[in-house]
Design a protein around this motif. Sequence first.
Motif, short mmCIF file in Angstrom:
data_model
loop_
_atom_site.label_atom_id
_atom_site.label_comp_id
_atom_site.label_asym_id
_atom_site.label_seq_id
_atom_site.Cartn_x
_atom_site.Cartn_y
_atom_site.Cartn_z
N PRO A 197 0.80 -1.22 0.00
CA PRO A 197 0.00 0.00 0.00
C PRO A 197 0.83 1.27 0.00
O PRO A 197 0.36 2.31 -0.43
N ALA A 198 2.09 1.18 0.49
CA ALA A 198 2.92 2.38 0.58
C ALA A 198 4.06 2.32 -0.43
O ALA A 198 5.13 2.88 -0.21
N ALA A 199 3.83 1.66 -1.56
CA ALA A 199 4.88 1.49 -2.57
C ALA A 199 5.48 2.83 -2.95
O ALA A 199 4.77 3.81 -3.12
N GLY A 200 6.81 2.85 -3.06
CA GLY A 200 7.49 4.06 -3.48
C GLY A 200 7.90 4.97 -2.34
O GLY A 200 8.68 5.89 -2.54
N ARG A 201 7.39 4.71 -1.14
CA ARG A 201 7.71 5.60 -0.02
C ARG A 201 8.88 5.04 0.79
O ARG A 201 9.15 3.85 0.79
N TRP A 202 9.56 5.96 1.47
CA TRP A 202 10.69 5.55 2.31
C TRP A 202 10.18 4.94 3.60
O TRP A 202 9.20 5.42 4.18
N ALA A 203 10.85 3.88 4.03
CA ALA A 203 10.41 3.18 5.25
C ALA A 203 11.61 2.50 5.90
O ALA A 203 12.66 2.30 5.28
N PHE A 204 11.45 2.14 7.15
CA PHE A 204 12.45 1.36 7.84
C PHE A 204 12.33 -0.10 7.44
O PHE A 204 11.29 -0.53 6.93
#
Lengths: 250, 250
Positions: A65-72
């Motif tokens: 769902p959060a494809a493309g976003r920065w994450a840990f």
Amino acid sequence: MSSAPDRAAAVTAAARDELATAPVSVGSAAHDAAIARPMVAVDTVLFALESRGLKCYLARLAGGPAAGRWAFAGGLVRVGETLDEAARRELRDAAGLDEAYLEQLFSFGDPSRDPTAHVVSVAYMALIDDPRRVGAASAKYRGGRWFAARELPELAYDHALMAEYALGRLRAKLEYTNIACTMLPATFTFAELEELYAAVLERPLDRRNFRRRIMAMDLLRRMPEQRRGAHRPAALYAFKHRSVGAIQML
Amino acid sequence: MSSAPDRAAAVTAAARDELATAPVSVGSAAHDAAIARPMVAVDTVLFALESRGLKCYLARLAGGPAAGRWAFAGGLVRVGETLDEAARRELRDAAGLDEAYLEQLFSFGDPSRDPTAHVVSVAYMALIDDPRRVGAASAKYRGGRWFAARELPELAYDHALMAEYALGRLRAKLEYTNIACTMLPATFTFAELEELYAAVLERPLDRRNFRRRIMAMDLLRRMPEQRRGAHRPAALYAFKHRSVGAIQML
DNA sequence: CCAAAAGTGTTGAGTATACACCCATGA
DNA sequence: TCATGGGTGTATACTCAACACTTTTGG
């Protein structure tokens, strides 16, 4: 570690008491013994020191769902593994790391933190002594890089909250434990130790007071060698204990 | 709070990235999109002060793998509720409590902590101002009672660990926050405040130094009334702020 | 000999601890 | 008047922060 029971047995056994005592709450999912339940994930805020200050490792999510976003680095916990093991596995996956100091921070369980499902995430903090130790990421991520801990980009889910929490914990433990040993190489100069403290605490420290404070704690062993550079050589030190839990500085 | 998506959608959506990138690990559970996953529970260590010291509330489990053993109020988290909400619901269920100070402690995820299933438990600490506020328990428990916090009976699962953790947290926060306000009635004497500290910290305090320390923090409002008893009347005080988060005593 | 980083003590302020006696009331 | 718990001050040790100059080396 115990082996996991098979899926059907596990779900029914653990849900038994609640099924027996609160059958009304089960709702439409009751056609199956497996009631809908939140899932468990881990997410790890990874810190390391680089020349220009404290850095934080982020990877870009490739799918979900959060494809493309920065994450840990993070993902769902599997049946049969501890939370620590899950965090280590995901660190290996996302950053190619196989050794890191790991510490659990807090669990985030707001059902709306992931819009597609109720996922409870156990946040971790990881510390390593050299940012160059991160390696290749799995297909779950589209590459990753280090960011200044003070200037993170917009993050997926509630990862910004986790970052704040992690930084707070790191600052606090720097003051009353020997946690610094996880962020420095085996030997280091006093100036390097002081730079670590200054970078994490984001304030300058008085060199003489800092040295006295650290020395009073008797954490360091002086090494026979010196570091030679362009100027006066500096004495090298090592931590007497490289494990964090054992030492409380107060 | 967002409403929970239906079960099938939730499981497949959140499992998607892992399914896509690690199909081998799915194993025999892959015939269903719903992979076996650990469940999430909450368990709450409830403290209150009674005449003879700090007390801890336990209930006897009526069913499940640990039937008959003493345990803290707890149970599985439902889809769509926050962890705090789940903890409050279970407190209501097990102890009839509808108000309590609640603070998350730590998550315990060892797969062998519950022999019948992998249940990750988020431990909480709850504090109330009067042990008589606990009421009737649900059918999940066979009654409950208060125990001296220092002499708990053998506990189910890893609840002994949680108890230790909770006591440590309570002690620590007593020293640098106004958390004491959650364990005292609206007005109280200085002696009662000191008894609270002494009971939790398990050491006697110097009356004059304690009074000075507390007064220096400017947490209390002096009430016009006095408490009259068998001897010299005592001044009554109230906390200026009854919310914990706001105040840091250091 | 100059530039640059390493190393070193003292003083003053504030904080924490130890300690003992008088006070107000009800019985 | 006495028993009981309420209330108060001071002296000392310790801890923390502020502060500047000398040393050692390489260039």
